[in-house]
Design an enzyme around this catalytic site. Structure first.
Site, PDB file in Angstrom:
ATOM      1  N   ARG A  96       0.880  -1.180   0.000  1.00 49.30           N
ATOM      2  CA  ARG A  96       0.000   0.000   0.000  1.00 49.30           C
ATOM      3  C   ARG A  96       0.907   1.218   0.000  1.00 49.30           C
ATOM      4  O   ARG A  96       1.606   1.471   0.988  1.00 49.30           O
ATOM      5  CB  ARG A  96      -0.924  -0.019   1.227  1.00 49.30           C
ATOM      6  CG  ARG A  96      -1.769   1.223   1.354  1.00 49.30           C
ATOM      7  CD  ARG A  96      -2.934   1.058   2.317  1.00 49.30           C
ATOM      8  NE  ARG A  96      -4.025   0.311   1.713  1.00 49.30           N
ATOM      9  CZ  ARG A  96      -5.298   0.361   2.137  1.00 49.30           C
ATOM     10  NH1 ARG A  96      -5.626   1.108   3.160  1.00 49.30           N
ATOM     11  NH2 ARG A  96      -6.223  -0.358   1.535  1.00 49.30           N
ATOM     12  N   HIS A 123      -6.887   0.428  -6.851  1.00 46.12           N
ATOM     13  CA  HIS A 123      -7.148  -0.447  -5.703  1.00 46.12           C
ATOM     14  C   HIS A 123      -7.763  -1.739  -6.263  1.00 46.12           C
ATOM     15  O   HIS A 123      -8.943  -2.026  -6.076  1.00 46.12           O
ATOM     16  CB  HIS A 123      -8.102   0.252  -4.728  1.00 46.12           C
ATOM     17  CG  HIS A 123      -8.153  -0.373  -3.363  1.00 46.12           C
ATOM     18  ND1 HIS A 123      -7.399  -1.463  -2.999  1.00 46.12           N
ATOM     19  CD2 HIS A 123      -8.889  -0.043  -2.266  1.00 46.12           C
ATOM     20  CE1 HIS A 123      -7.668  -1.778  -1.744  1.00 46.12           C
ATOM     21  NE2 HIS A 123      -8.567  -0.936  -1.277  1.00 46.12           N
ATOM     22  N   GLN A 126      -9.762  -4.399  -4.160  1.00 45.85           N
ATOM     23  CA  GLN A 126     -11.101  -3.914  -3.814  1.00 45.85           C
ATOM     24  C   GLN A 126     -12.062  -4.191  -4.975  1.00 45.85           C
ATOM     25  O   GLN A 126     -13.165  -4.700  -4.767  1.00 45.85           O
ATOM     26  CB  GLN A 126     -11.034  -2.405  -3.522  1.00 45.85           C
ATOM     27  CG  GLN A 126     -12.378  -1.790  -3.154  1.00 45.85           C
ATOM     28  CD  GLN A 126     -12.849  -2.237  -1.780  1.00 45.85           C
ATOM     29  OE1 GLN A 126     -12.109  -2.132  -0.815  1.00 45.85           O
ATOM     30  NE2 GLN A 126     -14.080  -2.715  -1.691  1.00 45.85           N
ATOM     31  N   ASP A 213     -17.174   6.632  -2.860  1.00 41.48           N
ATOM     32  CA  ASP A 213     -15.995   6.533  -1.995  1.00 41.48           C
ATOM     33  C   ASP A 213     -15.738   7.926  -1.432  1.00 41.48           C
ATOM     34  O   ASP A 213     -16.349   8.908  -1.882  1.00 41.48           O
ATOM     35  CB  ASP A 213     -14.792   6.007  -2.816  1.00 41.48           C
ATOM     36  CG  ASP A 213     -13.533   5.814  -1.969  1.00 41.48           C
ATOM     37  OD1 ASP A 213     -13.658   5.688  -0.725  1.00 41.48           O
ATOM     38  OD2 ASP A 213     -12.422   5.798  -2.529  1.00 41.48           O
ATOM     39  N   CYS A 252     -16.514   1.258  -0.555  1.00 38.51           N
ATOM     40  CA  CYS A 252     -15.390   0.402  -0.166  1.00 38.51           C
ATOM     41  C   CYS A 252     -15.079   0.506   1.322  1.00 38.51           C
ATOM     42  O   CYS A 252     -14.455  -0.387   1.878  1.00 38.51           O
ATOM     43  CB  CYS A 252     -14.160   0.771  -0.990  1.00 38.51           C
ATOM     44  SG  CYS A 252     -13.674   2.491  -0.785  1.00 38.51           S
ATOM     45  N   ARG A 280     -13.808  -9.165   0.805  1.00 31.58           N
ATOM     46  CA  ARG A 280     -12.366  -8.949   0.663  1.00 31.58           C
ATOM     47  C   ARG A 280     -11.622 -10.229   1.067  1.00 31.58           C
ATOM     48  O   ARG A 280     -10.695 -10.659   0.399  1.00 31.58           O
ATOM     49  CB  ARG A 280     -11.905  -7.781   1.568  1.00 31.58           C
ATOM     50  CG  ARG A 280     -12.502  -6.412   1.227  1.00 31.58           C
ATOM     51  CD  ARG A 280     -11.993  -5.892  -0.096  1.00 31.58           C
ATOM     52  NE  ARG A 280     -10.549  -5.886  -0.117  1.00 31.58           N
ATOM     53  CZ  ARG A 280      -9.792  -4.872   0.298  1.00 31.58           C
ATOM     54  NH1 ARG A 280     -10.349  -3.755   0.705  1.00 31.58           N
ATOM     55  NH2 ARG A 280      -8.468  -4.943   0.255  1.00 31.58           N
TER      56      ARG A 280
HETATM   57  N1  NVA Z   1      -9.906   6.331  -1.937  1.00 30.93           N
HETATM   58  C1  NVA Z   1      -9.621   5.923  -0.590  1.00 30.93           C
HETATM   59  C2  NVA Z   1      -9.838   4.470  -0.439  1.00 30.93           C
HETATM   60  C3  NVA Z   1      -9.581   3.906   0.923  1.00 30.93           C
HETATM   61  C4  NVA Z   1      -9.796   2.415   0.978  1.00 30.93           C
HETATM   62  C5  NVA Z   1      -8.190   6.327  -0.241  1.00 30.93           C
HETATM   63  O1  NVA Z   1      -7.311   6.185  -1.086  1.00 30.93           O
HETATM   64  O2  NVA Z   1      -7.971   6.787   0.867  1.00 30.93           O
HETATM   65  N1   CP Z   2     -11.498  -0.602   1.614  1.00 34.03           N
HETATM   66  C1   CP Z   2     -10.249  -0.631   2.129  1.00 34.03           C
HETATM   67  O1   CP Z   2      -9.256  -0.889   1.448  1.00 34.03           O
HETATM   68  O2   CP Z   2     -10.209  -0.364   3.467  1.00 34.03           O
HETATM   69  P1   CP Z   2      -8.925  -0.177   4.376  1.00 34.03           P
HETATM   70  O3   CP Z   2      -8.327   1.164   4.033  1.00 34.03           O
HETATM   71  O4   CP Z   2      -9.451  -0.229   5.773  1.00 34.03           O
HETATM   72  O5   CP Z   2      -7.953  -1.273   4.094  1.00 34.03           O
END
Ligand code: NVA
Ligand code: CP
Length: 292
Positions: A96, A123, A126, A213, A252, A280
């Site tokens: 990540r 992502h 997801q 989102d 998500c 997930r």
């Molecule tokens: N778009 C959000 C998704 C979190 C799972 C982010 O990148 O923070």
């Molecule tokens: N949806 C998702 O990826 O959540 P987290 O940021 O909690 O991993």
């Protein structure tokens, strides 16, 4: 084999969906005894971290959570050196990262499968899980999904996923917040059922699923005031949902209740956000079986 983008799953997506369904129904997973998944996370996570760790437990393997503060990355060791080192210990790594380019650089120097666990561009895990949820709820992909909000990482991977399964998808974002043009180009080359527009009412018209989102993704906190202003009119609320075809509600998570989605919609019977969260785990088990 790595999963850096949703498009990487093109050849085995239907197999993955099928296997995730079997696993969810209780099929015994293929064992990964003695295998270790690294979770190299520059950003916070609840679902992704925990579901991957639990998935490895169910497969009989192990996982190690790594963050920049506790590793030499935080002190400036290069991505390449980290990738070459971790490849000697781990069997796969989920990353990540803030920048998609960091993920790509890691993958270029790694000799083990690399999974994109969220970057600023995509992502994919997801989106894979969300396709599982849609298939489960709707019996297939002959539906229209409307994505309303920020054309961000989640939106990009969902566009790719929709294109790969031939699902109709309408994306409504404010000007300046459109999805990644390269992702849209690739998706449109695969499917003619992807549309990007500005009008959220047009997007949700006839939609059987509405997806949103957060307006402020991780790393965008300093843009908060501007974004809240720019996304006015893009909230998934009762009024918007009523313009759809009795749509199911997807997100998500984590959600900012009262910003991109109202509390009543998120908690309504049409909301399937916790099934999404659960899926997930099933999808990641199917993916790990394949990549390990
Ligand atoms: N778009 C959000 C998704 C979190 C799972 C982010 O990148 O923070
Ligand atoms: N949806 C998702 O990826 O959540 P987290 O940021 O909690 O991993």
């Amino acid at each position: 084999m790595s999963l850096l983008s949703i498009f990487d799953a093109a050849d085995y997506l239907s197999e993955l969906l099928h296997r995730a369904e079997e696993l969810k129904k209780g099929a015994a997973p293929r064992r990964a005894d003695g295998k270790t998944l690294g979770l190299l996370f520059e950003k916070a996570s609840t679902r992704t971290r925990v579901s991957f760790e639990v998935a490895m437990t169910h497969l009989g393997g192990h996982s190690i959570y790594l963050n920049p503060q506790d590793t030499q990355i935080g002190r400036g060791e290069t991505v390449a050196d980290t990738a070459m080192t971790l490849s000697r210990y781990l069997d796969a790594v989920a990353i990540r990262a803030f920048k998609h380019s960091s993920l790509m650089e890691f993958a270029a120097h790694s000799t083990i499968p690399v999974i994109n666990a969220l970057t600023d561009r995509e992502h994919p895990v997801q989106a894979l899980s969300d396709l599982l949820t849609i298939k489960e709820k709707k019996g297939g992909f002959d539906v229209k999904l409307a994505y309303v909000g920020d054309g961000n990482n989640v939106c990009n991977s969902l566009i790719g996923g929709a294109a790969l399964v031939g699902m109709e998808m309408a994306v409504a974002t404010p000007k300046g917040y459109e999805p990644d043009p390269e992702v849209v180009r690739k998706a449109k080359a695969i499917s003619d059922r992807i549309e990007v527009m500005e009008d959220p009412h047009a997007a949700v018209s006839g939609a059987e699923i509405i997806y949103t989102d957060v307006w402020i993704s991780m790393g965008q906190e300093e843009e908060k005031t501007k974004r809240i202003r720019d996304f006015r009119g893009y909230q998934v609320n009762r009024e918007l949902v009523e313009r759809s075809d009795d749509a199911l509600i997807m997100h998500c998570l984590p959600a900012k209740r009262g910003l991109e989605i109202t509390e009543d919609v998120l908690d309504s019977p049409a909301s399937i956000v916790f099934d999404q969260a659960e899926n997930r785990l099933h999808m990641e088990k199917a993916l790990l079986e394949r990549l390990l």
